[in-house]
Design a protein around this motif. Structure first.
Motif, PDB file in Angstrom:
ATOM      1  N   GLY A 142      23.535   0.661   8.208  1.00  0.00           N
ATOM      2  CA  GLY A 142      24.131   1.568   7.237  1.00  0.00           C
ATOM      3  C   GLY A 142      23.265   2.792   6.999  1.00  0.00           C
ATOM      4  N   HIS A 143      23.524   3.455   5.888  1.00  0.00           N
ATOM      5  CA  HIS A 143      22.867   4.705   5.524  1.00  0.00           C
ATOM      6  C   HIS A 143      22.004   4.517   4.284  1.00  0.00           C
ATOM      7  CE1 HIS A 143      26.570   5.908   7.618  1.00  0.00           C
ATOM      8  NE2 HIS A 143      25.887   6.957   8.032  1.00  0.00           N
ATOM      9  N   SER A 144      21.048   5.427   4.119  1.00  0.00           N
ATOM     10  CA  SER A 144      20.295   5.508   2.870  1.00  0.00           C
ATOM     11  C   SER A 144      19.972   6.969   2.601  1.00  0.00           C
ATOM     12  CB  SER A 144      19.013   4.675   2.924  1.00  0.00           C
ATOM     13  OG  SER A 144      18.123   5.178   3.893  1.00  0.00           O
ATOM     14  N   GLN A 145      19.699   7.254   1.321  1.00  0.00           N
ATOM     15  CA  GLN A 145      19.302   8.591   0.901  1.00  0.00           C
ATOM     16  C   GLN A 145      18.072   8.483   0.023  1.00  0.00           C
ATOM     17  OE1 GLN A 145      22.256  11.276  -0.874  1.00  0.00           O
ATOM     18  NE2 GLN A 145      23.770   9.676  -0.486  1.00  0.00           N
ATOM     19  N   LEU A 146      17.225   9.450   0.108  1.00  0.00           N
ATOM     20  CA  LEU A 146      16.136   9.602  -0.844  1.00  0.00           C
ATOM     21  C   LEU A 146      16.429  10.864  -1.634  1.00  0.00           C
ATOM     22  CD1 LEU A 146      13.422   9.074  -2.185  1.00  0.00           C
ATOM     23  CD2 LEU A 146      12.327  10.189  -0.212  1.00  0.00           C
ATOM     24  N   VAL A 147      16.635  10.692  -2.933  1.00  0.00           N
ATOM     25  CA  VAL A 147      16.918  11.810  -3.826  1.00  0.00           C
ATOM     26  C   VAL A 147      15.699  11.999  -4.716  1.00  0.00           C
ATOM     27  CG1 VAL A 147      18.460  12.701  -5.607  1.00  0.00           C
ATOM     28  CG2 VAL A 147      19.393  11.268  -3.771  1.00  0.00           C
ATOM     29  N   LEU A 148      15.209  13.229  -4.785  1.00  0.00           N
ATOM     30  CA  LEU A 148      14.023  13.536  -5.589  1.00  0.00           C
ATOM     31  C   LEU A 148      14.356  14.584  -6.639  1.00  0.00           C
ATOM     32  CD1 LEU A 148      11.407  13.878  -2.698  1.00  0.00           C
ATOM     33  CD2 LEU A 148      11.784  11.897  -4.190  1.00  0.00           C
ATOM     34  N   LYS A 149      13.759  14.420  -7.817  1.00  0.00           N
ATOM     35  CA  LYS A 149      13.901  15.426  -8.863  1.00  0.00           C
ATOM     36  C   LYS A 149      13.098  16.647  -8.444  1.00  0.00           C
ATOM     37  CE  LYS A 149      12.657  16.187 -13.631  1.00  0.00           C
ATOM     38  NZ  LYS A 149      11.505  16.951 -13.215  1.00  0.00           N
ATOM     39  N   ALA A 190       0.825  -1.208   0.000  1.00  0.00           N
ATOM     40  CA  ALA A 190       0.000   0.000   0.000  1.00  0.00           C
ATOM     41  C   ALA A 190       0.861   1.260   0.000  1.00  0.00           C
ATOM     42  CB  ALA A 190      -0.941  -0.010   1.199  1.00  0.00           C
ATOM     43  N   MET A 191       1.983   1.244   0.718  1.00  0.00           N
ATOM     44  CA  MET A 191       2.887   2.396   0.735  1.00  0.00           C
ATOM     45  C   MET A 191       3.417   2.663  -0.668  1.00  0.00           C
ATOM     46  SD  MET A 191       6.458   3.192   0.629  1.00  0.00           S
ATOM     47  CE  MET A 191       7.279   1.692   1.104  1.00  0.00           C
ATOM     48  N   VAL A 192       3.868   1.619  -1.346  1.00  0.00           N
ATOM     49  CA  VAL A 192       4.426   1.792  -2.688  1.00  0.00           C
ATOM     50  C   VAL A 192       3.355   2.289  -3.662  1.00  0.00           C
ATOM     51  CG1 VAL A 192       5.533   0.621  -4.643  1.00  0.00           C
ATOM     52  CG2 VAL A 192       6.264   0.107  -2.308  1.00  0.00           C
ATOM     53  N   GLY A 193       2.132   1.791  -3.524  1.00  0.00           N
ATOM     54  CA  GLY A 193       1.049   2.194  -4.413  1.00  0.00           C
ATOM     55  C   GLY A 193       0.359   3.477  -4.013  1.00  0.00           C
ATOM     56  N   GLY A 194       0.672   4.021  -2.836  1.00  0.00           N
ATOM     57  CA  GLY A 194      -0.001   5.208  -2.325  1.00  0.00           C
ATOM     58  C   GLY A 194       0.384   6.482  -3.062  1.00  0.00           C
ATOM     59  N   ALA A 195      -0.492   7.466  -2.951  1.00  0.00           N
ATOM     60  CA  ALA A 195      -0.302   8.735  -3.664  1.00  0.00           C
ATOM     61  C   ALA A 195       1.024   9.427  -3.357  1.00  0.00           C
ATOM     62  CB  ALA A 195      -1.480   9.664  -3.379  1.00  0.00           C
ATOM     63  N   PRO A 196       1.462   9.528  -2.081  1.00  0.00           N
ATOM     64  CA  PRO A 196       2.742  10.212  -1.839  1.00  0.00           C
ATOM     65  C   PRO A 196       3.909   9.536  -2.563  1.00  0.00           C
ATOM     66  CG  PRO A 196       1.530  10.001   0.214  1.00  0.00           C
ATOM     67  CD  PRO A 196       0.798   9.181  -0.813  1.00  0.00           C
ATOM     68  N   HIS A 197       3.984   8.215  -2.452  1.00  0.00           N
ATOM     69  CA  HIS A 197       5.097   7.510  -3.091  1.00  0.00           C
ATOM     70  C   HIS A 197       4.985   7.566  -4.615  1.00  0.00           C
ATOM     71  CE1 HIS A 197       8.473   4.829  -3.408  1.00  0.00           C
ATOM     72  NE2 HIS A 197       7.787   4.178  -4.331  1.00  0.00           N
ATOM     73  N   GLN A 198       3.782   7.387  -5.137  1.00  0.00           N
ATOM     74  CA  GLN A 198       3.596   7.464  -6.581  1.00  0.00           C
ATOM     75  C   GLN A 198       3.987   8.845  -7.106  1.00  0.00           C
ATOM     76  OE1 GLN A 198       2.740   4.989  -8.912  1.00  0.00           O
ATOM     77  NE2 GLN A 198       3.326   3.768  -7.126  1.00  0.00           N
ATOM     78  N   GLY A 199       3.723   9.887  -6.314  1.00  0.00           N
ATOM     79  CA  GLY A 199       4.152  11.233  -6.703  1.00  0.00           C
ATOM     80  C   GLY A 199       5.660  11.344  -6.792  1.00  0.00           C
ATOM     81  N   PHE A 200       6.359  10.705  -5.851  1.00  0.00           N
ATOM     82  CA  PHE A 200       7.824  10.703  -5.903  1.00  0.00           C
ATOM     83  C   PHE A 200       8.316  10.067  -7.196  1.00  0.00           C
ATOM     84  CE2 PHE A 200       8.324  10.282  -0.978  1.00  0.00           C
ATOM     85  CZ  PHE A 200       8.049  11.625  -0.814  1.00  0.00           C
ATOM     86  N   ILE A 201       7.835   8.870  -7.477  1.00  0.00           N
ATOM     87  CA  ILE A 201       8.410   8.114  -8.590  1.00  0.00           C
ATOM     88  C   ILE A 201       7.964   8.650  -9.954  1.00  0.00           C
ATOM     89  CG2 ILE A 201       8.840   6.070  -7.202  1.00  0.00           C
ATOM     90  CD1 ILE A 201       6.480   4.698  -8.485  1.00  0.00           C
ATOM     91  N   THR A 202       6.774   9.217 -10.050  1.00  0.00           N
ATOM     92  CA  THR A 202       6.372   9.760 -11.350  1.00  0.00           C
ATOM     93  C   THR A 202       7.097  11.058 -11.661  1.00  0.00           C
ATOM     94  OG1 THR A 202       4.418  10.836 -10.390  1.00  0.00           O
ATOM     95  CG2 THR A 202       4.108   8.653 -11.362  1.00  0.00           C
ATOM     96  N   ASN A 203       7.563  11.773 -10.642  1.00  0.00           N
ATOM     97  CA  ASN A 203       8.364  12.975 -10.863  1.00  0.00           C
ATOM     98  C   ASN A 203       9.846  12.630 -11.015  1.00  0.00           C
ATOM     99  OD1 ASN A 203       8.594  15.938 -10.987  1.00  0.00           O
ATOM    100  ND2 ASN A 203       9.834  15.634  -9.163  1.00  0.00           N
ATOM    101  N   GLY A 204      10.291  11.546 -10.372  1.00  0.00           N
ATOM    102  CA  GLY A 204      11.687  11.121 -10.420  1.00  0.00           C
ATOM    103  C   GLY A 204      12.258  10.976  -9.026  1.00  0.00           C
ATOM    104  N   SER A 205      12.622   9.751  -8.665  1.00  0.00           N
ATOM    105  CA  SER A 205      13.183   9.519  -7.337  1.00  0.00           C
ATOM    106  C   SER A 205      14.224   8.413  -7.383  1.00  0.00           C
ATOM    107  CB  SER A 205      12.083   9.127  -6.345  1.00  0.00           C
ATOM    108  OG  SER A 205      11.574   7.851  -6.630  1.00  0.00           O
ATOM    109  N   ALA A 206      15.097   8.449  -6.396  1.00  0.00           N
ATOM    110  CA  ALA A 206      16.103   7.402  -6.246  1.00  0.00           C
ATOM    111  C   ALA A 206      16.307   7.139  -4.761  1.00  0.00           C
ATOM    112  CB  ALA A 206      17.419   7.806  -6.895  1.00  0.00           C
ATOM    113  N   HIS A 207      16.026   5.908  -4.350  1.00  0.00           N
ATOM    114  CA  HIS A 207      16.333   5.465  -2.992  1.00  0.00           C
ATOM    115  C   HIS A 207      17.712   4.808  -3.057  1.00  0.00           C
ATOM    116  CE1 HIS A 207      12.002   5.975  -2.605  1.00  0.00           C
ATOM    117  NE2 HIS A 207      12.150   5.908  -1.291  1.00  0.00           N
TER     118      HIS A 207
END
Length: 167
Positions: free
Chosen positions: A103-110, A68-85
């Protein structure tokens, strides 16, 4: 037992630990491409059926909530605009059929409205607790905390190399 038999047994144990660590690295490395492509089933399959994802913005329990998180509007907005985890190379401790990776992670958004401008939206400390079931490693629990100066994020990173990451 002869010295040779003992040496072979020790070598087999070392090879098993290396194989386990490699499989865990592959599992963690699969997260970014799965979540950024919107592959909800592939993302959820990285977790055990009742696995948890404890991120500072909320708790997800079980594969259905991950899907549900992956299919949800906030996440879909990230990936349709451009994102990199982006997931950094973690430190891994294996103890039989259980493991911890830190370890570490980054969320990079266009940046919306730009051609190729990106911003780092968040950098987090991560603790992946994994379990091996039926010969396959899965995430039992992932804890991610924003590295914004709060002590809980530093505490996630603090046990690396001391053996305390197994607690």
């Amino acid at each position: 037992m002869t010295q040779t038999t003992g040496d072979i047994g020790a070598l087999l144990r070392r090879v098993q630990v290396m194989e386990d660590k490699w499989q865990i690295l592959e599992l963690i490395a699969a997260y970014g491409p799965a979540v950024d492509s919107g592959a909800a089933d592939a993302t959820a399959a990285l977790w055990s059926e009742d696995g948890e994802y404890d991120v500072d913005s909320g708790m997800l329990r079980g594969r259905a909530e991950l899907r549900a998180m992956v299919g949800g509007a906030p996440h879909q907005g990230f990936i349709t605009n451009g994102s990199a985890h982006l997931i950094g190379l973690p430190h891994i401790e294996v103890d039989g059929d259980r493991a911890v990776a830190i370890g570490h992670s980054q969320l990079v958004l266009k940046v919306p409205g730009t051609t190729a401008d990106f911003r780092v939206a968040r950098i987090t400390a991560n603790r992946w607790e994994l379990v091996k079931a039926d010969g396959r490693w899965q995430v039992e629990r992932r804890v991610a905390r924003l590295l914004d100066g709060r002590p809980e994020a530093r505490e996630l990173l603090g046990g690396v190399g001391t053996g305390s990451e197994r607690s």
